[in-house]
Scaffold this active site. Structure first.
Site, PDB file in Angstrom:
ATOM      1  N   GLY A 173      29.451  39.162  40.231  1.00 39.06           N
ATOM      2  CA  GLY A 173      28.622  39.309  39.017  1.00 39.06           C
ATOM      3  C   GLY A 173      27.156  39.105  39.362  1.00 39.06           C
ATOM      4  O   GLY A 173      26.392  38.554  38.559  1.00 39.06           O
ATOM      5  N   ILE A 179      30.165  45.465  40.163  1.00 36.11           N
ATOM      6  CA  ILE A 179      31.180  46.432  39.739  1.00 36.11           C
ATOM      7  C   ILE A 179      30.506  47.785  39.527  1.00 36.11           C
ATOM      8  O   ILE A 179      29.286  47.843  39.341  1.00 36.11           O
ATOM      9  CB  ILE A 179      31.909  46.001  38.438  1.00 36.11           C
ATOM     10  CG1 ILE A 179      30.909  45.665  37.329  1.00 36.11           C
ATOM     11  CG2 ILE A 179      32.870  44.858  38.691  1.00 36.11           C
ATOM     12  CD1 ILE A 179      31.539  45.480  35.960  1.00 36.11           C
ATOM     13  N   ARG A 180      31.316  48.837  39.554  1.00 33.84           N
ATOM     14  CA  ARG A 180      30.767  50.181  39.347  1.00 33.84           C
ATOM     15  C   ARG A 180      30.089  50.272  37.991  1.00 33.84           C
ATOM     16  O   ARG A 180      30.620  49.769  37.003  1.00 33.84           O
ATOM     17  CB  ARG A 180      31.879  51.221  39.422  1.00 33.84           C
ATOM     18  CG  ARG A 180      32.033  51.704  40.829  1.00 33.84           C
ATOM     19  CD  ARG A 180      33.095  52.740  40.953  1.00 33.84           C
ATOM     20  NE  ARG A 180      33.872  52.409  42.146  1.00 33.84           N
ATOM     21  CZ  ARG A 180      34.942  53.044  42.521  1.00 33.84           C
ATOM     22  NH1 ARG A 180      35.436  54.018  41.785  1.00 33.84           N
ATOM     23  NH2 ARG A 180      35.554  52.697  43.633  1.00 33.84           N
ATOM     24  N   GLY A 201      24.150  40.201  36.951  1.00 34.52           N
ATOM     25  CA  GLY A 201      24.006  39.625  35.615  1.00 34.52           C
ATOM     26  C   GLY A 201      22.792  38.717  35.516  1.00 34.52           C
ATOM     27  O   GLY A 201      22.007  38.580  36.461  1.00 34.52           O
ATOM     28  N   GLN A 202      22.649  38.076  34.350  1.00 36.43           N
ATOM     29  CA  GLN A 202      21.461  37.250  34.101  1.00 36.43           C
ATOM     30  C   GLN A 202      21.350  36.122  35.124  1.00 36.43           C
ATOM     31  O   GLN A 202      20.296  35.914  35.715  1.00 36.43           O
ATOM     32  CB  GLN A 202      21.513  36.648  32.677  1.00 36.43           C
ATOM     33  CG  GLN A 202      20.174  36.054  32.257  1.00 36.43           C
ATOM     34  CD  GLN A 202      20.264  35.046  31.115  1.00 36.43           C
ATOM     35  OE1 GLN A 202      21.333  34.591  30.734  1.00 36.43           O
ATOM     36  NE2 GLN A 202      19.127  34.690  30.567  1.00 36.43           N
ATOM     37  N   TYR A 241      35.841  33.654  23.890  1.00 30.73           N
ATOM     38  CA  TYR A 241      34.999  33.145  24.972  1.00 30.73           C
ATOM     39  C   TYR A 241      35.332  31.677  25.244  1.00 30.73           C
ATOM     40  O   TYR A 241      35.565  31.274  26.385  1.00 30.73           O
ATOM     41  CB  TYR A 241      33.534  33.299  24.566  1.00 30.73           C
ATOM     42  CG  TYR A 241      32.532  32.853  25.597  1.00 30.73           C
ATOM     43  CD1 TYR A 241      32.332  33.575  26.769  1.00 30.73           C
ATOM     44  CD2 TYR A 241      31.746  31.715  25.393  1.00 30.73           C
ATOM     45  CE1 TYR A 241      31.394  33.190  27.701  1.00 30.73           C
ATOM     46  CE2 TYR A 241      30.792  31.321  26.321  1.00 30.73           C
ATOM     47  CZ  TYR A 241      30.622  32.069  27.473  1.00 30.73           C
ATOM     48  OH  TYR A 241      29.694  31.678  28.401  1.00 30.73           O
ATOM     49  N   LYS A 298      36.988  29.727  28.453  1.00 31.94           N
ATOM     50  CA  LYS A 298      36.212  28.711  29.185  1.00 31.94           C
ATOM     51  C   LYS A 298      37.030  27.415  29.352  1.00 31.94           C
ATOM     52  O   LYS A 298      37.023  26.816  30.423  1.00 31.94           O
ATOM     53  CB  LYS A 298      34.885  28.431  28.467  1.00 31.94           C
ATOM     54  CG  LYS A 298      33.868  29.541  28.628  1.00 31.94           C
ATOM     55  CD  LYS A 298      33.472  29.713  30.081  1.00 31.94           C
ATOM     56  CE  LYS A 298      32.621  30.925  30.341  1.00 31.94           C
ATOM     57  NZ  LYS A 298      32.458  31.259  31.764  1.00 31.94           N
TER      58      LYS A 298
HETATM   59  P1  NAD Z   1      26.014  38.472  32.340  1.00 27.09           P
HETATM   60  O1  NAD Z   1      26.732  39.157  31.234  1.00 27.09           O
HETATM   61  O2  NAD Z   1      24.540  38.656  32.441  1.00 27.09           O
HETATM   62  O3  NAD Z   1      26.652  38.914  33.731  1.00 27.09           O
HETATM   63  C1  NAD Z   1      28.020  39.025  33.929  1.00 27.09           C
HETATM   64  C2  NAD Z   1      28.256  39.746  35.228  1.00 27.09           C
HETATM   65  O4  NAD Z   1      29.672  39.955  35.367  1.00 27.09           O
HETATM   66  C3  NAD Z   1      27.611  41.150  35.293  1.00 27.09           C
HETATM   67  O5  NAD Z   1      26.936  41.286  36.529  1.00 27.09           O
HETATM   68  C4  NAD Z   1      28.804  42.090  35.246  1.00 27.09           C
HETATM   69  O6  NAD Z   1      28.573  43.298  35.972  1.00 27.09           O
HETATM   70  C5  NAD Z   1      29.872  41.251  35.922  1.00 27.09           C
HETATM   71  N1  NAD Z   1      31.237  41.681  35.652  1.00 27.09           N
HETATM   72  C6  NAD Z   1      31.779  42.133  34.485  1.00 27.09           C
HETATM   73  N2  NAD Z   1      33.056  42.463  34.675  1.00 27.09           N
HETATM   74  C7  NAD Z   1      33.360  42.194  35.968  1.00 27.09           C
HETATM   75  C8  NAD Z   1      34.509  42.328  36.761  1.00 27.09           C
HETATM   76  N3  NAD Z   1      35.654  42.835  36.272  1.00 27.09           N
HETATM   77  N4  NAD Z   1      34.461  41.953  38.064  1.00 27.09           N
HETATM   78  C9  NAD Z   1      33.314  41.465  38.593  1.00 27.09           C
HETATM   79  N5  NAD Z   1      32.175  41.345  37.899  1.00 27.09           N
HETATM   80  C10 NAD Z   1      32.192  41.701  36.603  1.00 27.09           C
HETATM   81  O7  NAD Z   1      26.393  36.924  32.281  1.00 27.09           O
HETATM   82  P2  NAD Z   1      25.571  35.661  32.801  1.00 27.09           P
HETATM   83  O8  NAD Z   1      24.706  35.209  31.688  1.00 27.09           O
HETATM   84  O9  NAD Z   1      24.962  35.923  34.117  1.00 27.09           O
HETATM   85  O10 NAD Z   1      26.757  34.595  32.916  1.00 27.09           O
HETATM   86  C11 NAD Z   1      27.402  34.305  34.121  1.00 27.09           C
HETATM   87  C12 NAD Z   1      28.386  33.162  33.898  1.00 27.09           C
HETATM   88  O11 NAD Z   1      27.707  32.032  33.352  1.00 27.09           O
HETATM   89  C13 NAD Z   1      29.514  33.491  32.903  1.00 27.09           C
HETATM   90  O12 NAD Z   1      30.687  32.828  33.297  1.00 27.09           O
HETATM   91  C14 NAD Z   1      29.013  32.885  31.622  1.00 27.09           C
HETATM   92  O13 NAD Z   1      30.061  32.568  30.758  1.00 27.09           O
HETATM   93  C15 NAD Z   1      28.315  31.645  32.136  1.00 27.09           C
HETATM   94  N6  NAD Z   1      27.331  31.135  31.180  1.00 27.09           N
HETATM   95  C16 NAD Z   1      26.175  31.814  30.919  1.00 27.09           C
HETATM   96  C17 NAD Z   1      25.272  31.309  29.995  1.00 27.09           C
HETATM   97  C18 NAD Z   1      23.981  32.030  29.700  1.00 27.09           C
HETATM   98  O14 NAD Z   1      23.227  31.581  28.829  1.00 27.09           O
HETATM   99  N7  NAD Z   1      23.636  33.100  30.387  1.00 27.09           N
HETATM  100  C19 NAD Z   1      25.549  30.107  29.342  1.00 27.09           C
HETATM  101  C20 NAD Z   1      26.752  29.458  29.593  1.00 27.09           C
HETATM  102  C21 NAD Z   1      27.618  29.971  30.543  1.00 27.09           C
END
Ligand code: NAD
Length: 319
Positions: A8, A35-36, A11-12, A143, A147
């Site tokens: 991932g 991922i694609r 992602g953020q 969600y 978790k």
């Molecule tokens: P995000 O949505 O920005 O990124 C998620 C990533 O997962 C993306 O890069 C996406 O391409 C990838 N992904 C989706 N399906 C996938 C798959 N089948 N296989 C592999 N990768 C896949 O989320 P984020 O904000 O970066 O969060 C990352 C983690 O941190 C998550 O577990 C989220 O629950 C946790 N989290 C985030 C926050 C927040 O504020 N951002 C707060 C609490 C917890």
């Protein structure tokens, strides 16, 4: 930690964590898993290896672990809270079946695993103020269900098979670099974009709804430090409360308005996000993280507001 797979990575959190790890471990392989349809671009792609790593494909994960001699996996694959409510079966598949694949590969190949939990792992029956480390966790969202199950399954793999699983419960994360991916705390980032662009902000969260938040650099610091902590000192593992700041829309609005006096906000409360937000802690007690591995955030609320406005002014002037 030397050879790391960040699942991932686009992602953020993943994009900034991958770059931080590449800076910290220049001699290791920090593999950007993707991922694609969500391939890495720019500096993320150019600064190190990248591999397709879908958590639902155990064979793909095992091949990457072998190829790069991976010792640590950061599993950031997830559908966030608002998105998971729209696609609950897909959220379960990614968050749970995906996690099982990662834990199995790690059991076989000896990897340590970090899978973040969240303030979303709590529910309406949880004490909302100074939410304890060990308390009631009965979330009502998909969600949240995934978790809590992630925390339990990760602890199970540690207790049963000795897999080195560790994690933190992230609050809502605030960053100027990447946009949030569909969570309940997204408004705390979006409000800055509106303010800096000179637009009115339409707030989906009601006044008086407090949530824990954190500036991204502190979240990345926590993700690294928990994996480097002395295991002998860890009483808990999955997952530690970490806290930094707590505010409601009125507080962040007035902090921004102090700096951008023309800024305007009105409310159009989204009932789905508001219900989720109402069920989450107002402020977590993070004393276990402080005592067991020395957790301490660096960036205060006022500093975060200054940093966000300055960074977005630069970013939006450039684009
Ligand atoms: P995000 O949505 O920005 O990124 C998620 C990533 O997962 C993306 O890069 C996406 O391409 C990838 N992904 C989706 N399906 C996938 C798959 N089948 N296989 C592999 N990768 C896949 O989320 P984020 O904000 O970066 O969060 C990352 C983690 O941190 C998550 O577990 C989220 O629950 C946790 N989290 C985030 C926050 C927040 O504020 N951002 C707060 C609490 C917890």
């Amino acid at each position: 930690m030397k050879n790391v797979l960040v699942i991932g990575s686009t992602g953020q959190i993943g994009s900034e964590l991958t770059m931080k790890l590449r800076g910290l471990y220049p001699d290791g392989n920090i593999v950007a898993g993707f991922i694609r349809g969500a391939e890495p671009k720019g500096v993320l792609l150019e600064s190190g290896p990248a591999e397709e790593a879908d958590v639902r494909n155990a064979g793909q994960l095992a091949a990457i672990v072998d190829k790069y001699k991976i010792d640590t996996i950061y599993n950031l694959a997830a559908l966030l809270s608002a998105v998971a409510e729209k696609k609950p079966l897909l959220a379960w598949d990614i968050q749970m079946n995906g996690l099982l694949n990662i834990l199995e590969v790690s059991r076989e190949k000896g990897c340590a695993v970090f899978t973040p939990s969240s303030i979303g792992s709590f529910g309406p029956d949880t004490p909302h103020v100074n939410t304890p480390q060990d308390t009631i966790q009965r979330p009502k969202s998909m969600y949240g269900v995934t978790k809590v199950a992630t925390e339990l399954l990760s602890d199970y793999y540690h207790l049963k098979f000795g897999v080195d699983t560790r994690s933190v419960r992230f609050p809502g994360l605030i960053s100027s670099v990447t946009l949030p991916g569909g969570g309940t705390t997204d408004y705390a980032v979006e409000i800055f974009y509106a303010a800096v662009k000179g637009e009115e902000f339409v707030c989906p969260i009601a006044p008086g709804t407090f949530m824990d938040m954190m500036y991204m650099s502190d979240a990345l610091k926590a993700a690294v430090e928990i994996m480097e902590a002395d295991p002998a000192k860890l009483i808990h593992r999955n997952s530690f409360n970490i806290a930094s700041m707590s505010f409601d829309p009125e507080i962040i609005y007035s902090a921004i308005k102090k700096r951008i006096p023309d800024f305007k906000m009105r409310y159009e409360v989204d009932p789905v996000r508001e219900a989720i937000a109402q069920s989450w802690p107002d402020k977590m007690d993070d004393s276990c993280a402080r005592n067991e591995w020395g957790w301490k955030p660096d960036v205060s609320f006022e500093q975060m507001v200054d940093i966000m406005i300055e960074a977005l002014r630069k970013k939006l002037n450039q684009s």
